[in-house]
Design a protein around this motif. Structure first.
Motif, PDB file in Angstrom:
ATOM      1  N   ASP A   1      -9.884 -52.813  52.071  1.00  0.00           N
ATOM      2  CA  ASP A   1     -11.264 -52.331  52.092  1.00  0.00           C
ATOM      3  C   ASP A   1     -11.508 -51.415  53.280  1.00  0.00           C
ATOM      4  O   ASP A   1     -12.335 -50.492  53.198  1.00  0.00           O
ATOM      5  CB  ASP A   1     -12.223 -53.527  52.146  1.00  0.00           C
ATOM      6  CG  ASP A   1     -12.206 -54.319  50.854  1.00  0.00           C
ATOM      7  OD1 ASP A   1     -11.723 -53.781  49.831  1.00  0.00           O
ATOM      8  OD2 ASP A   1     -12.655 -55.487  50.868  1.00  0.00           O
TER       9      ASP A   1
ATOM     10  N   CYS B   1     -13.925 -42.994  52.433  1.00  0.00           N
ATOM     11  CA  CYS B   1     -15.290 -42.563  52.113  1.00  0.00           C
ATOM     12  C   CYS B   1     -15.904 -41.761  53.253  1.00  0.00           C
ATOM     13  O   CYS B   1     -16.634 -40.790  53.030  1.00  0.00           O
ATOM     14  CB  CYS B   1     -16.169 -43.771  51.773  1.00  0.00           C
ATOM     15  SG  CYS B   1     -15.669 -44.626  50.263  1.00  0.00           S
TER      16      CYS B   1
ATOM     17  N   THR C   1     -17.111 -37.277  44.356  1.00  0.00           N
ATOM     18  CA  THR C   1     -16.587 -38.569  43.905  1.00  0.00           C
ATOM     19  C   THR C   1     -15.545 -38.380  42.810  1.00  0.00           C
ATOM     20  O   THR C   1     -14.494 -39.055  42.810  1.00  0.00           O
ATOM     21  CB  THR C   1     -17.749 -39.437  43.390  1.00  0.00           C
ATOM     22  OG1 THR C   1     -18.728 -39.574  44.429  1.00  0.00           O
ATOM     23  CG2 THR C   1     -17.252 -40.805  42.971  1.00  0.00           C
TER      24      THR C   1
ATOM     25  N   ARG D   1     -11.479 -48.795  41.962  1.00  0.00           N
ATOM     26  CA  ARG D   1     -12.810 -49.333  41.638  1.00  0.00           C
ATOM     27  C   ARG D   1     -13.640 -49.537  42.897  1.00  0.00           C
ATOM     28  O   ARG D   1     -14.848 -49.294  42.912  1.00  0.00           O
ATOM     29  CB  ARG D   1     -12.663 -50.668  40.896  1.00  0.00           C
ATOM     30  CG  ARG D   1     -11.936 -50.577  39.565  1.00  0.00           C
ATOM     31  CD  ARG D   1     -12.803 -49.888  38.518  1.00  0.00           C
ATOM     32  NE  ARG D   1     -12.130 -49.858  37.236  1.00  0.00           N
ATOM     33  CZ  ARG D   1     -11.308 -48.898  36.832  1.00  0.00           C
ATOM     34  NH1 ARG D   1     -11.064 -47.871  37.641  1.00  0.00           N
ATOM     35  NH2 ARG D   1     -10.749 -48.936  35.644  1.00  0.00           N
ATOM     36  N   THR D   2     -12.985 -49.977  43.976  1.00  0.00           N
ATOM     37  CA  THR D   2     -13.697 -50.148  45.249  1.00  0.00           C
ATOM     38  C   THR D   2     -14.237 -48.807  45.753  1.00  0.00           C
ATOM     39  O   THR D   2     -15.388 -48.714  46.213  1.00  0.00           O
ATOM     40  CB  THR D   2     -12.748 -50.760  46.295  1.00  0.00           C
ATOM     41  OG1 THR D   2     -12.236 -51.999  45.798  1.00  0.00           O
ATOM     42  CG2 THR D   2     -13.477 -50.999  47.602  1.00  0.00           C
TER      43      THR D   2
ATOM     44  N   GLN E   1     -14.970 -46.180  43.940  1.00  0.00           N
ATOM     45  CA  GLN E   1     -16.080 -45.776  43.077  1.00  0.00           C
ATOM     46  C   GLN E   1     -17.358 -46.538  43.403  1.00  0.00           C
ATOM     47  O   GLN E   1     -18.462 -45.974  43.366  1.00  0.00           O
ATOM     48  CB  GLN E   1     -15.695 -46.000  41.609  1.00  0.00           C
ATOM     49  CG  GLN E   1     -14.626 -45.031  41.101  1.00  0.00           C
ATOM     50  CD  GLN E   1     -14.223 -45.320  39.674  1.00  0.00           C
ATOM     51  OE1 GLN E   1     -14.208 -46.475  39.260  1.00  0.00           O
ATOM     52  NE2 GLN E   1     -13.890 -44.281  38.931  1.00  0.00           N
ATOM     53  N   THR E   2     -17.232 -47.811  43.728  1.00  0.00           N
ATOM     54  CA  THR E   2     -18.416 -48.605  44.084  1.00  0.00           C
ATOM     55  C   THR E   2     -19.048 -48.101  45.373  1.00  0.00           C
ATOM     56  O   THR E   2     -20.283 -47.996  45.483  1.00  0.00           O
ATOM     57  CB  THR E   2     -18.023 -50.084  44.231  1.00  0.00           C
ATOM     58  OG1 THR E   2     -17.407 -50.535  43.019  1.00  0.00           O
ATOM     59  CG2 THR E   2     -19.244 -50.940  44.537  1.00  0.00           C
ATOM     60  N   ARG E   3     -18.226 -47.778  46.348  1.00  0.00           N
ATOM     61  CA  ARG E   3     -18.769 -47.303  47.626  1.00  0.00           C
ATOM     62  C   ARG E   3     -19.389 -45.904  47.499  1.00  0.00           C
ATOM     63  O   ARG E   3     -20.315 -45.575  48.250  1.00  0.00           O
ATOM     64  CB  ARG E   3     -17.657 -47.272  48.683  1.00  0.00           C
ATOM     65  CG  ARG E   3     -17.166 -48.666  49.096  1.00  0.00           C
ATOM     66  CD  ARG E   3     -16.055 -48.567  50.131  1.00  0.00           C
ATOM     67  NE  ARG E   3     -15.598 -49.883  50.548  1.00  0.00           N
ATOM     68  CZ  ARG E   3     -16.117 -50.588  51.538  1.00  0.00           C
ATOM     69  NH1 ARG E   3     -17.148 -50.063  52.217  1.00  0.00           N
ATOM     70  NH2 ARG E   3     -15.654 -51.769  51.857  1.00  0.00           N
TER      71      ARG E   3
ATOM     72  N   ARG F   1     -20.920 -44.764  44.877  1.00  0.00           N
ATOM     73  CA  ARG F   1     -21.856 -44.733  43.757  1.00  0.00           C
ATOM     74  C   ARG F   1     -23.159 -44.038  44.118  1.00  0.00           C
ATOM     75  O   ARG F   1     -23.747 -43.330  43.309  1.00  0.00           O
ATOM     76  CB  ARG F   1     -22.140 -46.171  43.310  1.00  0.00           C
ATOM     77  CG  ARG F   1     -22.988 -46.281  42.035  1.00  0.00           C
ATOM     78  CD  ARG F   1     -23.236 -47.735  41.727  1.00  0.00           C
ATOM     79  NE  ARG F   1     -21.963 -48.462  41.609  1.00  0.00           N
ATOM     80  CZ  ARG F   1     -21.864 -49.771  41.718  1.00  0.00           C
ATOM     81  NH1 ARG F   1     -22.930 -50.505  41.980  1.00  0.00           N
ATOM     82  NH2 ARG F   1     -20.676 -50.363  41.595  1.00  0.00           N
ATOM     83  N   ASP F   2     -23.620 -44.225  45.350  1.00  0.00           N
ATOM     84  CA  ASP F   2     -24.910 -43.666  45.758  1.00  0.00           C
ATOM     85  C   ASP F   2     -24.810 -42.223  46.230  1.00  0.00           C
ATOM     86  O   ASP F   2     -25.832 -41.613  46.543  1.00  0.00           O
ATOM     87  CB  ASP F   2     -25.513 -44.521  46.892  1.00  0.00           C
ATOM     88  CG  ASP F   2     -25.798 -45.938  46.434  1.00  0.00           C
ATOM     89  OD1 ASP F   2     -26.028 -46.123  45.223  1.00  0.00           O
ATOM     90  OD2 ASP F   2     -25.767 -46.851  47.280  1.00  0.00           O
TER      91      ASP F   2
END
Length: 1849
Positions: free
Chosen positions: A1755, A1762, A1770, A1796-1797, A1799-1801, A1803-1804
């Motif tokens: 992580d 990021c 993205t 996936r991690t 993409q989640t981070r 997302r905004d």
């Protein structure tokens, strides 16, 4: 090496599995020959014993190394077998989200059931022009390969798209056609590519339906031929359809739908135009509700119908035809709802007034009675009679459904025919690319006639595919000259013969259809009897006698015989057809018109190029039409299929196999069972098997050497790499049958590459262990040395601290001594400076007094000198006049005396007899002649006398007029005198005001005395306020501290807000500028396209006109508003002729282009206005932000500093005044306080002087007014005017005033009167006429002078009145201020008076500065005009005499012309040319100029300077036509040369530099103050004087923008081929990246061979660009913008290619990219361009390279990625992570969880959804003003330019 040797411990294999088809396992121990089983362990840890087949002893398939998993091409795998293919597809589809994979020549496409952003125009542009193996697999790559081969090989191409229903065939075919439409464009303005794409929604609406496997399943096959011309642009298309599923019209299974068009109409039934169709919901009709699910999730049928209608309109099917089609479709729905009831067992009937049948009849225009009759009856014909037979309900219902299917089929064919008509080519077709979208192999629980035909077609296609693959494999071996053996492959010819051969299935079916009582059962028995024992591929089911089984290439399929005969016959009741033919509905009649001739719309005449067109129903002669109509469906399908195969065999095929990953339409879900089934059916595994049977792995010698260099020793490396590879391979692989050496490649058997990779990995692993050992030793030693160094450092710092303490003590002692010394020195110096200041003050006062006295004396002396000068001048003039009169009188006396003497002599002579005799000697004979002459002269004299009398009378009348005019002038003069008397009254008024001002000043003095007394009273209050100040100081400090903190915070906040707002405004401004420049480029593109069309139309019309012809040049939108060229009338006549021809050929096209150009002009103007508004808003916003910031800050500070402001303002004033009073009053108590010279007296005197300053200012103003009045009065009496250059006029101009003019006029009158008696003499010399002309000239001069005096007098009076009014207003204001001041306390009164005085002085200073600026401008203009006039006068005066005679002198001698030498003139920086030389100037300077010679030999920007100097001369002579034509010719010629040589970088760069220089010259010499700041005085003299060319500056700025965009395109064309090879493929750092196997689709080699671009090539090209621009003299700021654009292109192209190439996404490639970027940055440093913003454009590429190299596990790594990748979107980050591919075994793939991690981070994050960067994006360009220091007069024109016709001025 034997294959069994690879089965060692830890080797991974594939074993069969029921659920997953194949499962991975690992060997626990080595395999030995003879073992009966293998000991395995599964991935989940389960141990397994795998039994080997005792007969075959086949070992399980080996698994490929991890670095080969996920390859783009399946043939690149070392082990080629089914589990490897399945696993590779699964990894790419699930883990990497890649749906395309190559399998040799086949593109495998897996349906993702999700919209992916990989089909945009950017992706199309990225694949355009690329080799198929260079990019990741894509449908666009296949389309590009087909397009490229068509152009290269001059051979037609075909793309065969096949697969199951729901696999994505239609979408793939659609994207292939979109690619051709985008890449090739169309050859005309008919937008044929849009029409080709518009046919898709139409065909989907009428031919696609929802099935259980696909929501948009094509229920027919189609083959679309896209035609191209000889330039490979789309010119048309043609569509062929196959086997429409008509049964779907009347029946649908559960969860299925009818064709989309029915549901679209039902969903739009509420629209007004559809009310006549009488439709409702889809559930209301039988034909649309049988599937019980009429809605598709996510599909809006109403919107889809709108799209369909728009497509119909685009294809030329108008609204009336569309409504007709919808009527027919609605009628089919109503026909399906017609209820047929049983009357008895053998008959049926339809109830009267059936609403649906009524609606059907109304819609199709037929009789209700006839239709209801023939729906329930049938006509039977015999040899002699005709019978009408009733039908039972079931047969009547079937007949109704058959009619519905027949109508829909007719409608379908009609639409296809009209679509083809709209897509037909207007010009000759050169080649074509066919796209075949056909059904794949199908097998259901119940298979009928449709599945039989589909599978039959797939058998034929599979046979063709096998032959093509085998042929390519054979050609490859023969090309490389390696021995090969015949590869055995599956041949499905027996299955095809079973179906189509004589006595085959189709033959027997047609025969049974001809039998009167043929049935499905009898046909089945014939099949059993014929094929059951003779053909192994034909079987009979055990439990059925009405079915049969065929062993297809893909699988066994059981067909039910029910319905085969009926579907093959496809019969319809002829009586029903006749009723429809008698319809009043024209469209329906057209559908059924001449049914015998009706063929498929595709059955057209074969085109050129040897290609054969295919039709469902072949178009034959009318004689055979009836026979053709009777052909069965199976026969027609067989014939059309054979024609299709002939067409495909005549083209080069390209294969796309679509795979359906699951049956549940779930996104990115992979079902191995379904996938394997389809892979076997579509021939992919057959391709793998053919490849694996030979040599599937192929390496070039260079790639093999680069990859396996680590396995070689230094002595093994030879100069010949081919020989080196041969030697090394013979050592590594002993079995020579495992490989073959070709001409350019090495061919390996299956598994050999995996063995070599194992050897390479072992070698690298050993090297890694050694490196780790060495590094660990180095780290331990480094740690020891670091600890030792730390101990020494601690000792050193401790000793240093002790030494510093001692030094500090010594320094403090010395510092104390020095401080004492300097303190004493300071006291003494201060005392000395006080004494010095006092002495200097006294000296200054004394010297000032002496200077003023001296100044006054000098002023008096100067005035005395002026008076003496004036008096002496007057005396000299009086003396001169007296002398002149005396001389004239003396001359008269002497001449009179001489005349009298001469007269006396003549009289004596006349009296002399001798003389008389001499005179009369010989005169007797002539007396008579003289007498006659005398008589004639007497007559003439009488006539002359009469004429003179008439002239005298006219002169008398003219004199009377002059006299009356003179009286009128006297009256005017009297008025002027009266007005002059008014000046005295004004002076008196000024005196009165002066007295009032004096009284005001006295009052002010008394008030100041009172204020002084008030000050003494306020001293008592000071002591009290001191105490309050002490308490308030603390509060003030606290408030100040809090205010400072708050102000600092507020400042930071406001600064941030202002910065953000400024950045936003700048972004908006750049966007607007970019939009404007994009519109300019679009406008230029449309103009060029319009010119090309005009040229093509002119060539095609074959109209030739003698003389010079010119194509219409591209005018800019602004230029067309105010520019025209009268020189081009002949050429424009030619262009008009061509325009007329063009208009006659294609008026619609011309109107469209004109309308488009007008819209672009309007949009351009609106954008320009919007841009200006944006700039104004930006300025206003900044000012508003500043004001708001100040206001907000003041509002916050107001409350907190209220007390402090009130108290401090009073205390400071009181303290200041009190301090001055104490110093003056208490400084010397013994001195007299009020004595002159005392300090108190000085303070009071200063205040008194300050109050008297106003009086002095008023006095000065009065003196200025008085001097102005005096000067104006003198100007009123002494005016000089310029007259015409005649002698008399010059004499008149010398007269001083009106009195002298009067005397001259009276003298003229006297002269005329005195001359009347001697009128004959006057007339002989023409003196009378001269006098008359002089009189007229005098009157005219008097009138002009009087008018000018009157105007000047009026202006002076008005100005005096204005000044008087202002003085009154000022006086009133002073009185008001005085009254206000009297009401204020003394402190505020003094402050107010001082503030008022400061304000007044400031305003006066500002007024004076404005007047001074105006005078400076006026002086500059007058100087300029004076130079022009002096030049003209000098030229005119060159031919005149220098001296002038006085009025009284009479010169008898003639004046001879004297040649006065002309002085050499200075060059003014102008070039003169004749009107007819303008075309020659443009031709030599622009059209025929070679930039290379000019750039090297001449000064930069020389053409621009020459053009501007010619423009200056046109401006100088005030010739607006010449200015306009020169600018228009220049702009048009530059556009012409750019159109002609727009691909040459030097030419475009040269004219960009010169256009900018020309634009800068127009600004620099425009006369605007903003552009004249850096000019020299000489340059300011060269400014344009007559014309304002601001609008032309805008036109030239637009031209510069267009040239800049053309320059960017040139750079793109040069750089783009270099970028990918140089930045990605070339190994700048050799040995870092390894080469992986590439498979059949070979990619471009990354090794630098000859002709391959490298990074050095890019740097050399950039240096060439930079040096060329510098040589051409391009502005440095513009060069920076060009370099920034270059680097953006490099970064965007590199990143886009990286995102589309899986083989480039590795750790080593990231290192290569970062090294290449560092080289580019180094180049920027060398050129001094680091500040141009170019480095920032590479930021996305740099971050992508860093992303390839960072850790991608935890992580924390995700968080770091990021925060690091801010310049990447993205989608780009996820794409890079998905594409990341290990090159070596030491690298690891990125896990799906990590992605996936990420993409989640992210997302905004709000960023662009586009994957690729826009390589076509051009930064908005600006042209900062760059003035030139080069003087125009110093420019020399070289003879090489052939401009000798230009003249320097």
């Amino acid at each position: 090496m034997a294959a069994s040797e690879l089965y060692t411990k830890c080797a991974r294999v594939w074993i069969p599995d029921v659920e997953e088809v194949w499962k991975s396992a690992e060997l626990v121990k080595d395999y030995n020959n003879g073992d009966q089983s293998l000991q395995l362990i599964l991935e989940d840890g389960t141990k397994l014993e795998h039994k080997l087949d005792p007969k075959t002893k086949n070992l399980p398939h080996l698994r490929n190394p991890d670095i080969l998993v996920g390859e783009n091409d399946l043939t690149a795998l070392s082990y080629l077998h089914e589990p490897a293919v399945l696993h590779n597809l699964k990894v790419r589809f699930i883990d990497s989200k890649l749906i395309y994979t190559y399998c040799g020549i086949v593109l495998v496409a897996i349906n993702p059931y999700e919209n992916l952003p990989i089909y945009s125009t950017d992706i199309i542009n990225a694949y355009s022009g690329q080799n198929m193996g260079d990019m990741d697999p894509h449908i666009f790559a296949v389309a590009e390969e087909a397009y490229k081969q068509m152009a290269r090989d001059e051979r037609n191409q075909s793309i065969i798209v096949s697969g199951e229903s729901g696999a994505g065939k239609t979408v793939s075919a659609k994207y292939a056609m979109r690619y051709f439409a985008t890449v090739s464009g169309s050859a005309s303005e008919a937008n044929i590519e849009e029409k080709v794409l518009a046919s898709n929604p139409i065909m989907e609406a009428i031919g696609n339906a929802k099935t259980t496997r696909n929501d948009n399943s094509s229920r027919f096959g189609k083959y679309i031929e896209i035609g191209f011309d000889n330039r490979y642009r789309i010119i048309g298309a043609n569509m062929r359809t196959y086997l429409l599923e008509k049964s779907r019209v009347v029946f649908q299974a559960d969860e299925e739908r009818n064709y989309h068009i029915f549901y679209q109409l039902c969903a739009s039934a509420h629209l007004p135009e559809f009310k006549i169709l009488k439709l409702g919901h889809a559930n209301d009709f039988l034909y649309t509700r049988q599937g019980r699910n009429p809605v598709i999730d996510g599909v809006d049928d109403t919107k889809e119908l709108s799209t369909t209608r728009n497509a119909f309109t685009l294809l030329g099917i108008n609204e009336s035809y569309q409504m007709g089609l919808f009527q027919v479709l609605a009628a089919i729905l109503h026909l399906g709802n017609v209820e047929i009831k049983d009357r008895d067992s053998d008959s049926s009937f339809i109830a009267a007034n059936n609403s649906h049948l009524t609606s059907f009849c109304e819609l199709v225009g037929v009789s209700y009675q006839d239709m209801s009759q023939w729906l329930c009856h049938r006509r039977l014909k015999t040899a002699t009679e005709t019978y009408i037979k009733t039908l039972p309900r079931l047969q009547a219902t079937n007949a109704r459904d058959a009619l519905s299917k027949h109508i829909y089929a007719k409608l379908f064919n009609w639409i296809v025919e009209h679509v083809n008509k709209a897509l037909i080519a207007n010009v000759k077709q050169h080649s074509f690319i066919g796209v075949l979208d056909i059904y794949g192999f199908e097998t259901f629980d119940i298979n009928s006639f449709e599945q039989f035909c589909i599978n039959y077609a797939n058998e034929k296609l599979q046979q063709q595919f096998n032959m093509h693959v085998f042929k390519l494999e054979q050609e490859e071996y023969m090309k490389e000259q390696i021995p090969w053996t015949l590869i055995d492959f599956y041949d499905n010819q027996p299955c095809i013969n079973l179906i189509e051969a004589k006595m085959g299935i189709l033959d027997l079916l047609d025969e049974e259809c001809k039998m009167p009582k043929g049935s499905d059962d009898s046909w089945a028995q014939k099949l059993y009897n014929t094929h059951l024992k003779t053909c192994s591929l034909f079987e009979k089911p055990r439990m059925s006698n009405r079915a049969f089984i065929i062993q297809h290439f893909a699988d066994k399929v059981e067909y039910q015989c029910d319905g085969f005969l009926e579907k093959n016959k496809d019969t319809v009741n002829e009586d029903q057809i006749n009723v429809l033919k008698a319809s009043k509905f024209n469209l329906l009649v057209e559908l059924f018109q001449d049914e015998e001739k009706a063929t498929s719309p595709t059955g057209q005449v074969p085109g050129t190029g040897g290609r054969t067109r295919l039709s469902v129903k072949p178009d034959k002669s009318r004689d055979k039409s009836s026979k053709e109509h009777k052909k069965t469906v199976g026969c027609q399908f067989r014939n059309s299929l054979q024609m299709l195969m002939d067409t495909l065999n005549a083209t080069t095929p390209h294969y796309v196999r679509c795979i359906k990953p699951n049956d549940f339409k779930q996104a990115f879900t992979f079902d191995p069972k379904r996938a394997v089934q389809q892979l076997r059916a579509c021939g992919v595994l057959e391709t793998i098997r053919i490849s694996a049977a030979g040599f599937p792995s192929r390496w070039t010698y260079q790639e093999f050497f680069s990859r396996y260099r680590v396995l070689m020793k230094q002595k093994d490396v030879l100069p010949d790499k081919k020989l080196t590879c041969r030697n090394v391979l013979e050592k590594l692989v002993q079995d020579q049958d495992k490989y073959q050496f070709g001409k350019t490649k090495i061919f390996f058997r299956a598994g050999q590459v995996a063995y070599l990779e194992k050897l390479r990995a072992d070698k690298l692993r050993a090297a890694c262990i050694r490196i780790q050992k060495t590094i660990r030793c180095w780290l331990a030693r480094k740690k020891y040395l670091h600890q030792r160094k730390a101990a020494i450092t601690i000792q050193r710092f401790t000793r240093g601290y002790q030494a510093r303490c001692l030094a500090k003590f010594l320094r403090r002692t010395q510092a104390a001594t020095i401080i004492q010394k300097y303190q004493r020195m300071y006291v003494e110096r201060k005392r000395y400076r006080q004494k010095q200041a006092a002495a200097l003050a006294m000296q200054r006062v004394l010297r000032a007094y002496m200077a003023r006295q001296k100044y006054l004396a000098l002023v008096r002396e100067a005035k005395v000198v002026i008076i003496q000068k004036r008096v002496r001048g007057w005396l000299a003039r009086c003396w001169y006049k007296r002398c002149l009169r005396s001389i004239v009188y003396l001359q008269c006396c002497i001449r009179r005396m001489r005349a009298r003497r001469e007269l006396k002599k003549l009289k004596i002579e006349a009296r002399s007899v001798e003389h008389f005799k001499k005179l009369n000697k010989g005169m007797e004979n002539k007396i008579m002649q003289l007498q006659r002459k005398i008589d004639e002269q007497n007559k003439e004299s009488r006539l002359v006398n009469e004429r003179l009398v008439s002239i005298e009378s006219s002169y008398t009348a003219e004199s009377e007029k002059m006299r009356s005019e003179l009286n009128r002038l006297h009256g005017v003069e009297e008025d002027a005198k009266n007005k002059a008397n008014q000046l005295s009254t004004l002076l008196e008024e000024l005196e009165r005001l002066k007295k009032e001002l004096t009284t005001t000043q006295q009052e002010k003095k008394t008030i100041e005395d009172w204020a002084q007394n008030y000050k003494t009273e306020m001293e008592k209050m000071v002591s009290e306020l001191k105490d309050q100040n002490g308490s308030l100081k603390k509060e003030k400090d606290d408030l100040n501290r809090s205010i400072q903190e708050q102000s600092q915070q507020m400042t930071e906040k406001m600064a941030q807000a202002i910065a953000q707002e400024t950045q936003q405004l700048e972004t908006d401004l750049n966007e607007e500028r970019s939009r404007y420049q994009n519109l300019l480029s679009e406008h230029l593109r449309l103009e060029e396209k319009y010119d090309d069309l005009k040229e093509e139309m002119a060539l095609s019309s074959h109209i030739s006109k003698p003389g010079h012809r010119r194509t219409d040049s591209t005018h800019s939108s602004n230029e067309s508003e105010y520019t025209y060229n009268s020189e081009y009338t002949e050429m424009e006549d030619g262009s008009r002729t061509r325009e007329d021809v063009t208009r006659g050929l294609d008026t619609t096209l011309t109107l469209k282009l004109q309308k488009r150009l007008t819209e672009l002009e309007q949009e351009k103007q609106s954008l320009r206005n919007e841009l200006e508004n944006k700039e104004e808003q930006y300025q206003r916003a900044r000012a508003r932000d500043d004001a708001e910031f100040k206001r907000a800050r003041g509002a916050e500070l107001e409350y907190e500093s209220l007390k402090r402001q009130e108290l401090e303002s009073e205390n400071k004033k009181l303290k200041h005044d009190l301090a001055e009073m104490r110093q003056s009053l208490l400084g010397d108590k013994s001195a007299n306080m009020g004595a002159p010279g005392s300090p108190a007296y000085k303070v009071l005197l200063d205040q008194l002087n300050a109050s008297c300053e106003e009086l002095d200012v008023r006095k000065e103003e009065v003196l200025i007014l008085r001097s102005q009045l005096v000067s104006q009065k003198e100007a009123f009496h002494h005016k000089e005017t310029m007259t015409e250059p005649s002698v008399f006029a010059q004499d008149v101009s010398k007269l001083k005033d009106a009195d002298e003019l009067k005397q001259a006029y009276v003298g003229l009158k006297d002269t005329n009167r005195s001359a009347a008696p001697d009128i004959h003499k006057l007339n002989e010399d023409g003196e009378l006429w001269l006098v008359n002309q002089g009189l007229k000239e005098t009157i005219r001069l008097l009138e002009q002078q009087l008018q000018t005096q009157r105007r000047s007098h009026d202006n002076e009076v008005e100005s005096l009145r204005g000044e008087l009014q202002s003085v009154k207003e000022e006086n009133n204001r002073q009185q008001q201020l005085l009254a206000q001041n009297l009401q204020l306390p003394p402190e505020a009164r003094i402050e107010a008076s001082l503030q008022h005085e400061i304000t007044r002085l400031t305003n006066e200073n500002l007024d004076l500065m404005e007047q001074l600026e105006k005078q400076d401008r006026t002086i500059r203009k007058l100087k300029k005009q004076l130079k022009v006039y002096s030049k003209r006068i000098g030229e005119m005066g060159a031919g005149q005499t220098e001296g002038q005679t006085s009025p009284g002198q009479m010169v008898e001698e003639p004046i001879h012309p004297v040649n006065i030498p002309r002085r050499e003139k200075d060059f003014q920086g102008m070039l003169e040319y004749k009107k007819e030389d303008e075309m020659k100037l443009v031709k030599n300077l622009i059209l025929e100029l070679k930039p290379r010679g000019v750039a090297v030999n001449l000064i930069p920007g020389l053409p621009a300077y020459i053009l501007f100097m010619c423009l200056r001369h046109a401006d100088y002579v005030n010739d607006d036509q010449k200015v306009r034509t020169l600018l228009t010719s220049t702009i048009n010629s530059i556009k012409k040369i750019l159109k002609k040589r727009g691909d040459d970088f030097e030419t475009v760069s040269f004219w960009l530099a010169n256009t900018c220089r020309f634009l800068h010259c127009l600004k620099q010499y425009s006369g605007d103050e903003a552009f004249m700041k850096h000019n020299s005085s000489r340059q300011n003299e060269h400014c344009l004087s007559n014309f304002d060319l601001a609008e032309y500056r805008q036109v030239i700025s637009d031209l510069a923008i267009q040239i800049y965009q053309q320059l960017v395109k040139c750079m793109d064309n040069i750089l783009l081929p270099m970028i990918v090879p140089g930045m990605l493929e070339h190994e700048t750092i050799q040995g870092v990246s390894g080469v992986k196997p590439t498979g059949l689709r070979k990619r471009t080699s990354s090794i630098a061979d000859e002709g391959i671009y490298t990074l050095d090539s890019i740097l050399r090209q950039l240096s060439a660009f930079h040096s060329t621009m510098c040589q051409h003299g391009m502005d440095p700021e513009l060069i920076k913008q060009v370099v920034k654009q270059q680097f953006y292109i490099i970064g965007a192209a590199t990143l886009n290619n990286l995102l589309l190439r899986k083989d480039m996404c590795s750790w080593s490639k990231g290192m290569q990219i970062r090294y290449n970027v560092s080289q580019l940055e180094e180049w920027l440093r060398d050129k001094g361009l680091m500040g141009c913003g170019a480095k920032e454009t590479l930021e996305p590429l740099i971050q992508a390279a860093q992303l390839l190299q960072v850790k991608k596990k935890t992580d924390e790594d995700a968080e770091a990625i990021c925060s690091m990748c801010q310049a990447l979107t993205t989608a780009q980050i996820v794409k890079v992570l998905n594409l990341y591919t290990p090159v070596n075994e030491f690298e690891e793939r990125v896990s799906v969880a990590f992605i996936r991690t990420i993409q989640t981070r992210l997302r905004d994050r709000s960023d662009s959804p586009h994957l690729l960067m826009d390589t076509k994006m051009i930064y908005p360009v600006t042209f900062p003003f760059n003035p030139s220091s080069l003087a125009l007069e110093t420019i020399q024109i070289p003879s090489s330019l052939n401009l000798s016709f230009l003249t320097r001025v």
